[in-house]
Design a protein around this motif. Structure first.
Motif, PDB file in Angstrom:
ATOM      1  N   VAL A  35      -0.306  13.278 -10.380  1.00 22.98           N
ATOM      2  CA  VAL A  35      -0.297  12.272  -9.319  1.00 22.98           C
ATOM      3  C   VAL A  35       1.098  11.651  -9.281  1.00 22.98           C
ATOM      4  O   VAL A  35       1.812  11.634 -10.291  1.00 22.98           O
ATOM      5  CB  VAL A  35      -1.361  11.169  -9.548  1.00 22.98           C
ATOM      6  CG1 VAL A  35      -2.756  11.749  -9.522  1.00 22.98           C
ATOM      7  CG2 VAL A  35      -1.123  10.454 -10.877  1.00 22.98           C
ATOM      8  N   ASN A  36       1.487  11.147  -8.116  1.00 19.02           N
ATOM      9  CA  ASN A  36       2.835  10.586  -7.971  1.00 19.02           C
ATOM     10  C   ASN A  36       2.814   9.110  -7.612  1.00 19.02           C
ATOM     11  O   ASN A  36       3.762   8.591  -7.040  1.00 19.02           O
ATOM     12  CB  ASN A  36       3.635  11.382  -6.931  1.00 19.02           C
ATOM     13  CG  ASN A  36       2.913  11.476  -5.597  1.00 19.02           C
ATOM     14  OD1 ASN A  36       1.922  10.779  -5.371  1.00 19.02           O
ATOM     15  ND2 ASN A  36       3.400  12.321  -4.710  1.00 19.02           N
ATOM     16  N   VAL A  37       1.716   8.435  -7.961  1.00 18.60           N
ATOM     17  CA  VAL A  37       1.624   6.989  -7.753  1.00 18.60           C
ATOM     18  C   VAL A  37       1.083   6.343  -9.025  1.00 18.60           C
ATOM     19  O   VAL A  37       0.317   6.960  -9.767  1.00 18.60           O
ATOM     20  CB  VAL A  37       0.706   6.633  -6.558  1.00 18.60           C
ATOM     21  CG1 VAL A  37       1.301   7.131  -5.258  1.00 18.60           C
ATOM     22  CG2 VAL A  37      -0.697   7.194  -6.741  1.00 18.60           C
ATOM     23  N   ALA A  38       1.483   5.106  -9.254  1.00 16.37           N
ATOM     24  CA  ALA A  38       1.014   4.358 -10.425  1.00 16.37           C
ATOM     25  C   ALA A  38      -0.289   3.645 -10.079  1.00 16.37           C
ATOM     26  O   ALA A  38      -0.370   2.414 -10.023  1.00 16.37           O
ATOM     27  CB  ALA A  38       2.079   3.366 -10.872  1.00 16.37           C
ATOM     28  N   SER A  39      -1.329   4.448  -9.841  1.00 13.35           N
ATOM     29  CA  SER A  39      -2.628   3.903  -9.432  1.00 13.35           C
ATOM     30  C   SER A  39      -3.169   2.917 -10.463  1.00 13.35           C
ATOM     31  O   SER A  39      -2.932   3.054 -11.664  1.00 13.35           O
ATOM     32  CB  SER A  39      -3.636   5.048  -9.270  1.00 13.35           C
ATOM     33  OG  SER A  39      -3.120   6.077  -8.478  1.00 13.35           O
ATOM     34  N   HIS A  40      -3.887   1.916  -9.962  1.00 15.08           N
ATOM     35  CA  HIS A  40      -4.609   0.953 -10.802  1.00 15.08           C
ATOM     36  C   HIS A  40      -3.680   0.125 -11.696  1.00 15.08           C
ATOM     37  O   HIS A  40      -4.022  -0.212 -12.830  1.00 15.08           O
ATOM     38  CB  HIS A  40      -5.667   1.675 -11.641  1.00 15.08           C
ATOM     39  CG  HIS A  40      -6.446   2.685 -10.853  1.00 15.08           C
ATOM     40  ND1 HIS A  40      -7.220   2.332  -9.768  1.00 15.08           N
ATOM     41  CD2 HIS A  40      -6.535   4.042 -10.956  1.00 15.08           C
ATOM     42  CE1 HIS A  40      -7.764   3.424  -9.248  1.00 15.08           C
ATOM     43  NE2 HIS A  40      -7.355   4.470  -9.940  1.00 15.08           N
ATOM     44  N   THR A  41      -2.505  -0.160 -11.176  1.00 17.14           N
ATOM     45  CA  THR A  41      -1.549  -1.008 -11.889  1.00 17.14           C
ATOM     46  C   THR A  41      -0.987  -2.043 -10.914  1.00 17.14           C
ATOM     47  O   THR A  41      -1.134  -1.908  -9.698  1.00 17.14           O
ATOM     48  CB  THR A  41      -0.372  -0.188 -12.451  1.00 17.14           C
ATOM     49  OG1 THR A  41       0.483   0.209 -11.366  1.00 17.14           O
ATOM     50  CG2 THR A  41      -0.860   1.044 -13.208  1.00 17.14           C
ATOM     51  N   PRO A  42      -0.306  -3.069 -11.425  1.00 15.69           N
ATOM     52  CA  PRO A  42       0.281  -4.081 -10.527  1.00 15.69           C
ATOM     53  C   PRO A  42       1.286  -3.516  -9.533  1.00 15.69           C
ATOM     54  O   PRO A  42       1.558  -4.168  -8.519  1.00 15.69           O
ATOM     55  CB  PRO A  42       0.958  -5.051 -11.510  1.00 15.69           C
ATOM     56  CG  PRO A  42       0.166  -4.919 -12.773  1.00 15.69           C
ATOM     57  CD  PRO A  42      -0.201  -3.468 -12.847  1.00 15.69           C
ATOM     58  N   TRP A  43       1.833  -2.330  -9.788  1.00 16.17           N
ATOM     59  CA  TRP A  43       2.763  -1.730  -8.832  1.00 16.17           C
ATOM     60  C   TRP A  43       2.061  -1.356  -7.513  1.00 16.17           C
ATOM     61  O   TRP A  43       2.722  -1.079  -6.527  1.00 16.17           O
ATOM     62  CB  TRP A  43       3.422  -0.501  -9.444  1.00 16.17           C
ATOM     63  CG  TRP A  43       4.465  -0.852 -10.457  1.00 16.17           C
ATOM     64  CD1 TRP A  43       5.782  -1.178 -10.219  1.00 16.17           C
ATOM     65  CD2 TRP A  43       4.284  -0.951 -11.876  1.00 16.17           C
ATOM     66  NE1 TRP A  43       6.421  -1.466 -11.398  1.00 16.17           N
ATOM     67  CE2 TRP A  43       5.533  -1.333 -12.436  1.00 16.17           C
ATOM     68  CE3 TRP A  43       3.202  -0.755 -12.732  1.00 16.17           C
ATOM     69  CZ2 TRP A  43       5.719  -1.513 -13.810  1.00 16.17           C
ATOM     70  CZ3 TRP A  43       3.377  -0.940 -14.090  1.00 16.17           C
ATOM     71  CH2 TRP A  43       4.622  -1.312 -14.612  1.00 16.17           C
ATOM     72  N   MET A  44       0.746  -1.374  -7.517  1.00 19.40           N
ATOM     73  CA  MET A  44      -0.038  -1.053  -6.320  1.00 19.40           C
ATOM     74  C   MET A  44      -0.651  -2.301  -5.667  1.00 19.40           C
ATOM     75  O   MET A  44      -1.542  -2.191  -4.835  1.00 19.40           O
ATOM     76  CB  MET A  44      -1.160  -0.077  -6.682  1.00 19.40           C
ATOM     77  CG  MET A  44      -0.682   1.334  -6.983  1.00 19.40           C
ATOM     78  SD  MET A  44      -0.113   2.197  -5.492  1.00 19.40           S
ATOM     79  CE  MET A  44       1.642   2.374  -5.892  1.00 19.40           C
ATOM     80  N   ARG A  45      -0.150  -3.485  -6.020  1.00 21.38           N
ATOM     81  CA  ARG A  45      -0.757  -4.714  -5.491  1.00 21.38           C
ATOM     82  C   ARG A  45      -0.694  -4.787  -3.969  1.00 21.38           C
ATOM     83  O   ARG A  45      -1.670  -5.152  -3.307  1.00 21.38           O
ATOM     84  CB  ARG A  45      -0.067  -5.943  -6.109  1.00 21.38           C
ATOM     85  CG  ARG A  45      -0.724  -7.265  -5.707  1.00 21.38           C
ATOM     86  CD  ARG A  45      -0.170  -8.420  -6.492  1.00 21.38           C
ATOM     87  NE  ARG A  45      -0.538  -8.336  -7.895  1.00 21.38           N
ATOM     88  CZ  ARG A  45       0.324  -8.180  -8.902  1.00 21.38           C
ATOM     89  NH1 ARG A  45       1.621  -8.076  -8.648  1.00 21.38           N
ATOM     90  NH2 ARG A  45      -0.092  -8.111 -10.148  1.00 21.38           N
ATOM     91  N   GLU A  46       0.438  -4.423  -3.400  1.00 26.40           N
ATOM     92  CA  GLU A  46       0.541  -4.463  -1.940  1.00 26.40           C
ATOM     93  C   GLU A  46      -0.415  -3.467  -1.288  1.00 26.40           C
ATOM     94  O   GLU A  46      -0.949  -3.723  -0.207  1.00 26.40           O
ATOM     95  CB  GLU A  46       1.985  -4.191  -1.499  1.00 26.40           C
ATOM     96  CG  GLU A  46       2.942  -5.318  -1.804  1.00 26.40           C
ATOM     97  CD  GLU A  46       4.338  -5.043  -1.253  1.00 26.40           C
ATOM     98  OE1 GLU A  46       4.481  -4.145  -0.398  1.00 26.40           O
ATOM     99  OE2 GLU A  46       5.279  -5.714  -1.693  1.00 26.40           O
ATOM    100  N   ALA A  47      -0.631  -2.333  -1.931  1.00 27.48           N
ATOM    101  CA  ALA A  47      -1.579  -1.347  -1.405  1.00 27.48           C
ATOM    102  C   ALA A  47      -2.997  -1.911  -1.417  1.00 27.48           C
ATOM    103  O   ALA A  47      -3.761  -1.704  -0.463  1.00 27.48           O
ATOM    104  CB  ALA A  47      -1.509  -0.067  -2.231  1.00 27.48           C
ATOM    105  N   ALA A  48      -3.357  -2.602  -2.492  1.00 27.56           N
ATOM    106  CA  ALA A  48      -4.686  -3.204  -2.569  1.00 27.56           C
ATOM    107  C   ALA A  48      -4.873  -4.244  -1.475  1.00 27.56           C
ATOM    108  O   ALA A  48      -5.939  -4.325  -0.845  1.00 27.56           O
ATOM    109  CB  ALA A  48      -4.895  -3.832  -3.947  1.00 27.56           C
ATOM    110  N   GLU A  49      -3.836  -5.041  -1.235  1.00 29.57           N
ATOM    111  CA  GLU A  49      -3.920  -6.057  -0.187  1.00 29.57           C
ATOM    112  C   GLU A  49      -4.036  -5.419   1.192  1.00 29.57           C
ATOM    113  O   GLU A  49      -4.816  -5.871   2.047  1.00 29.57           O
ATOM    114  CB  GLU A  49      -2.707  -6.977  -0.268  1.00 29.57           C
ATOM    115  CG  GLU A  49      -2.678  -7.828  -1.538  1.00 29.57           C
ATOM    116  CD  GLU A  49      -1.343  -8.529  -1.740  1.00 29.57           C
ATOM    117  OE1 GLU A  49      -0.398  -8.261  -0.959  1.00 29.57           O
ATOM    118  OE2 GLU A  49      -1.238  -9.335  -2.695  1.00 29.57           O
TER     119      GLU A  49
END
Length: 306
Positions: free
Chosen positions: A187-201
């Motif tokens: 995978v090429n994304v840091a899923s389930h980490t704070p680096w994905m906060r904007e994605a979650a929002e």
């Protein structure tokens, strides 16, 4: 409503997709709609290209569509499960199987979820690293030393770290030197980490426009334990993008339902294997183990019927 049987469904995450998976799956409407979204005529042929298979948007759209189709084809042969959970992106199909969102909606949400995550990853490239075989204290020390986040917790001595590429490389080197089993995930994304906060929002705003329902069966979430109503389902499905997947807690919750067997719906046998190592007295199998939907139903009925 049919009487629930004593089995649980676990929906796979990404990383083990391959051209020969789910050999019994027929090309129904859900599969054809998935292929349209992916822009391919034959998803098995597309998976022969490792670069295509590893793309986050392709993988999430593919795995969600196939899981939805698999359960759609199995469900008429079975009564309701006693519990449902999904691993990472597998939550989209799991929430659908539990009656929270309809299959068409779940399939449409997969590429939107992936797009939100890819947008974050474009600014901060990252990935995931599976580490096992070290004591919990040593794993935590490794995480702190490298600046990574705990993305997925499969057990006390089996975790997946996420974060920037350079930090992952440091962690891989240090963990291997310490004698750990280490695997960089495809995978090429840091899923389930704070680096994905904007994605979650971003995904949360998308979900605000989607009809949600209370689960019709017991449903466990990566981020919020058991889901009991529509509001908590909507919150949890977005939150898990940037929060630790507590898969060990999900498995404990499923076990507490006193299931007699477990079926992994999706590619590979990773979740079934993990379950069997943790709970050897409650058998788990994966859809990939079988050659027909009828044989899957026969195995479940043989183990789970009260």
């Amino acid at each position: 409503m049919p009487k629930p049987m004593s089995f649980a469904l676990l929906f796979s995450g990404q990383g083990t997709q391959h051209p020969a998976m789910l050999p019994w799956l027929t090309d129904d409407g859900l599969v054809r709609a998935m292929c349209v979204r992916l822009g391919v005529d034959d998803w098995r042929h597309a998976l022969m290209d490792p670069g295509w298979a590893a793309r986050n948007d392709n993988a999430q759209t593919l795995l969600t569509g196939l899981a939805l189709a698999a359960w759609s084809q199995l469900a008429p042969l079975l009564a309701s499960p006693a519990a449902v959970a999904g691993y990472s992106v597998g939550e989209l199909a799991a929430f659908s199987a539990a009656g929270v969102i309809d299959p068409t909606t779940a399939a449409a949400l997969a590429p939107q979820r992936a797009a939100a995550m890819d947008h974050c990853a474009a600014r901060a490239p990252g990935g995931l690293l599976a580490v096992s075989g070290l004591p919990e204290q040593q794993l935590e020390q490794l995480r702190v030393e490298t600046g990574l986040a705990l993305a997925i917790r499969n057990g006390d001595a089996s975790v997946i770290f996420g974060g920037p590429v350079a930090a992952l490389e440091d962690a891989e080197r240090l963990a291997a030197a310490a004698g750990a089993q280490v695997t960089r995930l495809r995978v090429n994304v840091a899923s389930h980490t704070p680096w994905m906060r904007e994605a979650a929002e971003s995904f949360s705003r998308t979900l605000a426009e989607v009809p949600f329902h209370a689960p019709s069966v017991v449903l466990f979430s990566n981020a919020a334990d058991r889901i009991r109503d529509a509001r908590s389902a909507r919150v949890a499905l977005a939150a898990q993008i940037a929060q630790t997947v507590r898969w060990d807690d999900c498995m404990e919750g499923v076990l507490a339902r006193q299931v007699r067997c477990v079926l992994e719906v999706g590619p590979g046998q990773a979740l079934a294997r993990m379950w069997n190592q943790r709970y050897p007295t409650v058998p788990a199998r994966a859809c990939d183990d079988f050659r027909s939907a009828a044989s899957i139903a026969a195995w479940l009925n043989g183990h789970a019927d009260r």
